[in-house]
Design a protein around this motif. Sequence first.
Motif, PDB file in Angstrom:
ATOM      1  N   ARG A 168       0.837  -1.210   0.000  1.00 37.02           N
ATOM      2  CA  ARG A 168       0.000   0.000   0.000  1.00 37.02           C
ATOM      3  C   ARG A 168       0.868   1.254   0.000  1.00 37.02           C
ATOM      4  O   ARG A 168       0.536   2.264  -0.639  1.00 37.02           O
ATOM      5  CB  ARG A 168      -0.932   0.004   1.212  1.00 37.02           C
ATOM      6  N   GLN A 169       1.977   1.201   0.719  1.00 40.02           N
ATOM      7  CA  GLN A 169       2.882   2.344   0.731  1.00 40.02           C
ATOM      8  C   GLN A 169       3.486   2.560  -0.659  1.00 40.02           C
ATOM      9  O   GLN A 169       3.579   3.690  -1.138  1.00 40.02           O
ATOM     10  CB  GLN A 169       3.997   2.107   1.762  1.00 40.02           C
ATOM     11  N   GLY A 170       3.888   1.456  -1.315  1.00 40.97           N
ATOM     12  CA  GLY A 170       4.421   1.571  -2.671  1.00 40.97           C
ATOM     13  C   GLY A 170       3.402   2.130  -3.643  1.00 40.97           C
ATOM     14  O   GLY A 170       3.727   2.952  -4.511  1.00 40.97           O
ATOM     15  N   LEU A 171       2.154   1.710  -3.503  1.00 38.10           N
ATOM     16  CA  LEU A 171       1.091   2.219  -4.375  1.00 38.10           C
ATOM     17  C   LEU A 171       0.894   3.713  -4.159  1.00 38.10           C
ATOM     18  O   LEU A 171       0.728   4.476  -5.131  1.00 38.10           O
ATOM     19  CB  LEU A 171      -0.215   1.469  -4.087  1.00 38.10           C
ATOM     20  N   ALA A 172       0.923   4.146  -2.904  1.00 36.49           N
ATOM     21  CA  ALA A 172       0.756   5.573  -2.617  1.00 36.49           C
ATOM     22  C   ALA A 172       1.880   6.390  -3.237  1.00 36.49           C
ATOM     23  O   ALA A 172       1.646   7.489  -3.783  1.00 36.49           O
ATOM     24  CB  ALA A 172       0.717   5.792  -1.101  1.00 36.49           C
ATOM     25  N   ILE A 173       3.095   5.892  -3.182  1.00 33.02           N
ATOM     26  CA  ILE A 173       4.238   6.608  -3.771  1.00 33.02           C
ATOM     27  C   ILE A 173       4.078   6.696  -5.287  1.00 33.02           C
ATOM     28  O   ILE A 173       4.262   7.764  -5.889  1.00 33.02           O
ATOM     29  CB  ILE A 173       5.562   5.900  -3.405  1.00 33.02           C
ATOM     30  N   ALA A 174       3.732   5.572  -5.911  1.00 35.53           N
ATOM     31  CA  ALA A 174       3.584   5.550  -7.378  1.00 35.53           C
ATOM     32  C   ALA A 174       2.465   6.476  -7.827  1.00 35.53           C
ATOM     33  O   ALA A 174       2.603   7.205  -8.834  1.00 35.53           O
ATOM     34  CB  ALA A 174       3.323   4.119  -7.843  1.00 35.53           C
ATOM     35  N   GLU A 175       1.333   6.471  -7.118  1.00 38.69           N
ATOM     36  CA  GLU A 175       0.209   7.338  -7.500  1.00 38.69           C
ATOM     37  C   GLU A 175       0.570   8.814  -7.335  1.00 38.69           C
ATOM     38  O   GLU A 175       0.200   9.645  -8.167  1.00 38.69           O
ATOM     39  CB  GLU A 175      -1.015   6.986  -6.661  1.00 38.69           C
ATOM     40  N   ALA A 176       1.306   9.141  -6.259  1.00 36.40           N
ATOM     41  CA  ALA A 176       1.700  10.537  -6.054  1.00 36.40           C
ATOM     42  C   ALA A 176       2.649  10.999  -7.164  1.00 36.40           C
ATOM     43  O   ALA A 176       2.541  12.124  -7.665  1.00 36.40           O
ATOM     44  CB  ALA A 176       2.370  10.683  -4.687  1.00 36.40           C
ATOM     45  N   HIS A 177       3.534  10.108  -7.555  1.00 38.39           N
ATOM     46  CA  HIS A 177       4.480  10.459  -8.624  1.00 38.39           C
ATOM     47  C   HIS A 177       3.757  10.645  -9.951  1.00 38.39           C
ATOM     48  O   HIS A 177       4.033  11.587 -10.706  1.00 38.39           O
ATOM     49  CB  HIS A 177       5.546   9.370  -8.738  1.00 38.39           C
TER      50      HIS A 177
END
Length: 371
Positions: free
Chosen positions: A284-293
């Motif tokens: 979930r943390q990785g998904l949040a980073i990718a979506e923010a980018h």
Amino acid sequence: MTERKKKSAGPIEQVDALLAEVPGWTLVPRSIVVRGDEEYFSRRVQDAVASRARELDYEVLVRDAGDGRDVVSDVATELATPPMFAPRQLFVLRGFDAQLRATARDQAPLAASVAAFLDRSEPERAVLLVAPSLRADNGIVKRADRVVAVRKLYDSPPPWNPDPMRTELATWLVRRSRELGVRLDPRSVLYVAAATGNDLGALDAQLERIRAMGPGDVRAAANWQAGASPFDAADHLVAGDLPRALADLTGLFAAGMKQKDGSRLVDAAGLSAILLSQLGRTVRQGLAIAEAHEAGESPEHALEAAGVTGNAVGPWRTRMNARPRSREWRRMLDDVGALEIDARSTGVDVGVEHFTALAIRWRARGVGVRS
């Protein structure tokens, strides 16, 4: 020009230095402190000091904090009372870390007793403190005649020298195998370390077992007993490092994980639940980073928004370079969700084979490849 700070000796060097000094003692130093969590080294120091003390006609009195409620007051009384019939005494005090720590207002009672003991002119009475969690800035540690720090040996190579044979653990294992007359090639050294884990006492027992079985297949002689951390396993799974993920999963489900109280969790369902929870949190943390980018945030702001700071930044940069798109992270989150449904609803016993399939499915190109 600023003078470079001298690198402190590691635990192997500190123990070697003290053991080389012990045979020359005519009196045991008044105060010796062994601090750190490697029990094997602590025992070696204690045994060597106590053995030399007996050779010098010391009465050796071993006191352990786990023996009972009144042991602190008993030790304080013994320290304060000169012996009538044994003028030479060595007190070995084990596990009194909490009783030696000062509070915000007062000195710890046992620390006061030890300090008073050292203040008296009694050169033939000595104390050896084996206190794993005692800090270097503790008053008793600072005034000790000898201090030996025996942390666990590093079992991972530094980034600037990735050769696994250069780790402290591998170096110690090579030396100890030679002392016991056990011949190990580099592959065998790494296998024994992986099979046993970072426990020098257990490694010593493995080498004794290999020696007893004689020349032959080291893999057949060594028992696989190393556990692993579900958190490390989750990190390597998410990073797409297939070799490390498989090694972690093998160790975790073969020998369990060590818990905070020292016990070992070996139940597959319990291990799976912890691993799934950690995987879900990390993905979930990785998904949040990718979506923010993808929404236009810079890599730095994307990491910061997801709560990634400090030492975690470097590993997360590597993960995001390997998986930059949010759709990859959504697919991984779906995989975790499917396993959670299996574990909770359908009665499927989620185990090592399910996570192995994930490790293969999530492998990142170019990560964990060995040349």
